[in-house]
Scaffold this motif. Structure first.
Motif, PDB file in Angstrom:
ATOM      1  N   ARG A  95       0.783  -1.140   0.077  1.00  0.00           N
ATOM      2  CA  ARG A  95      -0.066  -0.175  -0.013  1.00  0.00           C
ATOM      3  C   ARG A  95       0.775   1.289  -0.153  1.00  0.00           C
ATOM      4  NH1 ARG A  95      -3.428  -1.429   3.692  1.00  0.00           N
ATOM      5  NH2 ARG A  95      -2.151  -0.319   5.442  1.00  0.00           N
ATOM      6  N   PHE A  96       1.728   1.405   0.881  1.00  0.00           N
ATOM      7  CA  PHE A  96       2.747   2.549   0.898  1.00  0.00           C
ATOM      8  C   PHE A  96       3.234   2.845  -0.589  1.00  0.00           C
ATOM      9  CE2 PHE A  96       6.587   4.835   1.370  1.00  0.00           C
ATOM     10  CZ  PHE A  96       6.165   5.870   2.135  1.00  0.00           C
ATOM     11  N   ALA A  97       3.724   1.574  -0.825  1.00  0.00           N
ATOM     12  CA  ALA A  97       4.330   1.566  -2.179  1.00  0.00           C
ATOM     13  C   ALA A  97       3.463   2.180  -3.677  1.00  0.00           C
ATOM     14  CB  ALA A  97       5.045   0.285  -2.745  1.00  0.00           C
ATOM     15  N   CYS A 163       6.861  -6.365  -5.004  1.00  0.00           N
ATOM     16  CA  CYS A 163       6.298  -5.100  -5.121  1.00  0.00           C
ATOM     17  C   CYS A 163       6.745  -4.295  -6.189  1.00  0.00           C
ATOM     18  CB  CYS A 163       6.610  -4.446  -3.786  1.00  0.00           C
ATOM     19  SG  CYS A 163       5.530  -2.831  -3.553  1.00  0.00           S
ATOM     20  N   SER A 164       8.023  -4.587  -6.359  1.00  0.00           N
ATOM     21  CA  SER A 164       8.632  -3.783  -7.440  1.00  0.00           C
ATOM     22  C   SER A 164       8.255  -3.908  -8.673  1.00  0.00           C
ATOM     23  CB  SER A 164      10.307  -3.940  -7.237  1.00  0.00           C
ATOM     24  OG  SER A 164      10.917  -3.077  -8.202  1.00  0.00           O
ATOM     25  N   PHE A 165       8.116  -5.048  -9.087  1.00  0.00           N
ATOM     26  CA  PHE A 165       7.722  -5.524 -10.316  1.00  0.00           C
ATOM     27  C   PHE A 165       6.195  -5.116 -10.487  1.00  0.00           C
ATOM     28  CE2 PHE A 165       9.996  -9.256 -12.481  1.00  0.00           C
ATOM     29  CZ  PHE A 165      11.013  -8.694 -12.183  1.00  0.00           C
ATOM     30  N   ALA A 166       5.277  -5.172  -9.422  1.00  0.00           N
ATOM     31  CA  ALA A 166       3.787  -4.658  -9.670  1.00  0.00           C
ATOM     32  C   ALA A 166       4.173  -3.174  -9.727  1.00  0.00           C
ATOM     33  CB  ALA A 166       3.210  -4.925  -8.328  1.00  0.00           C
ATOM     34  N   SER A 170       6.078  -4.535 -14.741  1.00  0.00           N
ATOM     35  CA  SER A 170       6.772  -5.760 -15.174  1.00  0.00           C
ATOM     36  C   SER A 170       5.821  -6.860 -14.940  1.00  0.00           C
ATOM     37  CB  SER A 170       8.004  -5.812 -14.407  1.00  0.00           C
ATOM     38  OG  SER A 170       8.861  -4.746 -14.632  1.00  0.00           O
ATOM     39  N   TRP A 171       5.287  -7.085 -13.546  1.00  0.00           N
ATOM     40  CA  TRP A 171       4.451  -8.197 -13.306  1.00  0.00           C
ATOM     41  C   TRP A 171       3.195  -8.436 -14.427  1.00  0.00           C
ATOM     42  CZ3 TRP A 171       5.508 -12.061 -10.323  1.00  0.00           C
ATOM     43  CH2 TRP A 171       4.717 -12.690  -9.778  1.00  0.00           C
ATOM     44  N   ALA A 172       2.610  -7.193 -14.734  1.00  0.00           N
ATOM     45  CA  ALA A 172       1.527  -7.376 -15.517  1.00  0.00           C
ATOM     46  C   ALA A 172       2.039  -7.694 -17.056  1.00  0.00           C
ATOM     47  CB  ALA A 172       0.746  -6.076 -15.588  1.00  0.00           C
ATOM     48  N   GLN A 176       0.971 -11.922 -15.370  1.00  0.00           N
ATOM     49  CA  GLN A 176       0.599 -12.014 -14.082  1.00  0.00           C
ATOM     50  C   GLN A 176      -0.180 -11.093 -13.297  1.00  0.00           C
ATOM     51  OE1 GLN A 176       1.951 -14.906 -12.532  1.00  0.00           O
ATOM     52  NE2 GLN A 176       2.402 -15.267 -14.589  1.00  0.00           N
ATOM     53  N   HIS A 177      -0.963 -11.650 -12.661  1.00  0.00           N
ATOM     54  CA  HIS A 177      -1.707 -10.685 -11.814  1.00  0.00           C
ATOM     55  C   HIS A 177      -1.637 -11.070 -10.211  1.00  0.00           C
ATOM     56  CE1 HIS A 177      -3.462  -9.707 -15.619  1.00  0.00           C
ATOM     57  NE2 HIS A 177      -3.501 -10.788 -15.662  1.00  0.00           N
ATOM     58  N   ASP A 178      -2.301 -10.088  -9.415  1.00  0.00           N
ATOM     59  CA  ASP A 178      -2.303 -10.196  -8.024  1.00  0.00           C
ATOM     60  C   ASP A 178      -0.837 -10.350  -7.453  1.00  0.00           C
ATOM     61  OD1 ASP A 178      -5.210 -10.024  -7.805  1.00  0.00           O
ATOM     62  OD2 ASP A 178      -5.158 -12.130  -8.333  1.00  0.00           O
ATOM     63  N   ALA A 179       0.237  -9.438  -7.663  1.00  0.00           N
ATOM     64  CA  ALA A 179       1.339  -9.593  -6.908  1.00  0.00           C
ATOM     65  C   ALA A 179       1.385  -9.611  -5.369  1.00  0.00           C
ATOM     66  CB  ALA A 179       2.250  -8.541  -7.394  1.00  0.00           C
ATOM     67  N   GLU A 180       0.559  -9.018  -4.881  1.00  0.00           N
ATOM     68  CA  GLU A 180       0.456  -8.868  -3.384  1.00  0.00           C
ATOM     69  C   GLU A 180       0.132 -10.244  -2.676  1.00  0.00           C
ATOM     70  OE1 GLU A 180      -2.092  -6.870   0.092  1.00  0.00           O
ATOM     71  OE2 GLU A 180      -1.809  -5.574  -1.767  1.00  0.00           O
TER      72      GLU A 180
END
Length: 198
Positions: A95-97, A163-166, A170-172, A176-180
C-alpha cells in the motif's frame, strides 16, 4: 532575493525538508533538484548547502522521512489487523508503495554515502525492519536473534521484488496478476519451511 533572516536554522531545515518531500513525491529521484526546492521556498541553493551540507545529505534526510512514514503505515495496519498479522504487513508494504510510488522508489534509487547517514537516521531507517522482525519472531515463536534477522530481511526482499515488479508494471507485462497475494503466498511458504527446520 532570498529571505535570509525569515527563519531559524531549525525552521529552515523543516521548510526545506517539507518542500523536498513534496518535490520528491511529484518528480521522483531522477528528476529531483535541490535548486527547485530552494526556488519553491524562496531561498538560494546556498541555503540548502548551509543547512544540510550537501544535496546527498538532503536526499538522505528526505528518504529517511519516507522510511518513517512507511513504518507508520505498517504500524497502522498492524493496529487494526485481525489474527493474520503477516498479511497485514505485506498489505501495508504494498500500500505504501502504491500510494507513494516516487517516494518509495527514491529510497532505493538513491545510494547515500555511508558517512552521510547519522546514527539517528540509521535508527529511523531500521524501524521498519524492527517491526517486521518482531512480527516474524512472534509468528515463529522465536526470539529476534541474528539468524531470525537475516531470515526477516530475506522475506522483505521477497516481498520487495514482487512489489517492485507490480509498481513498475513488469508483473503485468509477464501476464501475471495479484502480485501482493503471490508475495504473501511466498512468505507463508518460507515461514512454513523455517518452522520445519526448527
Amino acid at each position: 532575493m532570498g529571505r535570509r533572516s525569515d527563519h531559524s536554522r531549525e525552521e529552515l531545515r523543516e521548510l526545506i525538508l517539507t518542500a523536498g518531500e513534496t518535490l520528491m513525491a511529484e518528480v521522483g529521484f531522477a528528476n529531483f533538484s535541490a535548486r527547485e526546492v530552494a526556488k519553491r521556498i524562496g531561498y538560494s541553493i546556498g541555503t540548502i548547502h548551509n543547512v544540510f551540507g550537501s544535496v546527498d545529505r538532503l536526499v538522505t534526510a528526505i528518504n529517511t522521512r519516507a522510511f518513517g512514514a512507511w513504518a507508520d503505515e505498517l504500524e497502522r495496519s498492524l493496529a487494526t489487523a485481525d489474527e493474520d498479522r503477516i498479511a497485514a504487513l505485506v498489505e501495508a508494504y504494498f500500500r505504501f508503495a502504491r500510494d507513494h510510488p516516487r517516494r518509495w522508489s527514491a529510497i532505493y534509487d538513491h545510494r547515500p554515502a555511508s558517512e552521510t547517514i547519522t546514527e539517528a537516521e540509521h535508527a529511523m531507517r531500521g524501524r521498519l525492519m524492527h517491526i517486521v522482525a518482531g512480527e516474524i519472531a512472534t509468528a515463529l515463536h522465536r526470539p529476534v536473534d541474528a539468524a531470525l534477522g537475516t531470515f526477516a530481511r530475506s522475506l522483505v526482499a521477497t516481498v520487495h521484488g514482487h512489489c517492485s515488479f507490480a509498481i513498475t508494471g513488469s508483473w503485468a507485462a509477464m501476464g501475471q496478476h495479484d502480485a501482493e497475494m503471490v508475495a504473501l503466498a511466498r512468505v507463508r511458504e518460507s515461514l512454513a519451511a523455517y518452522r520445519g527446520q526448527s
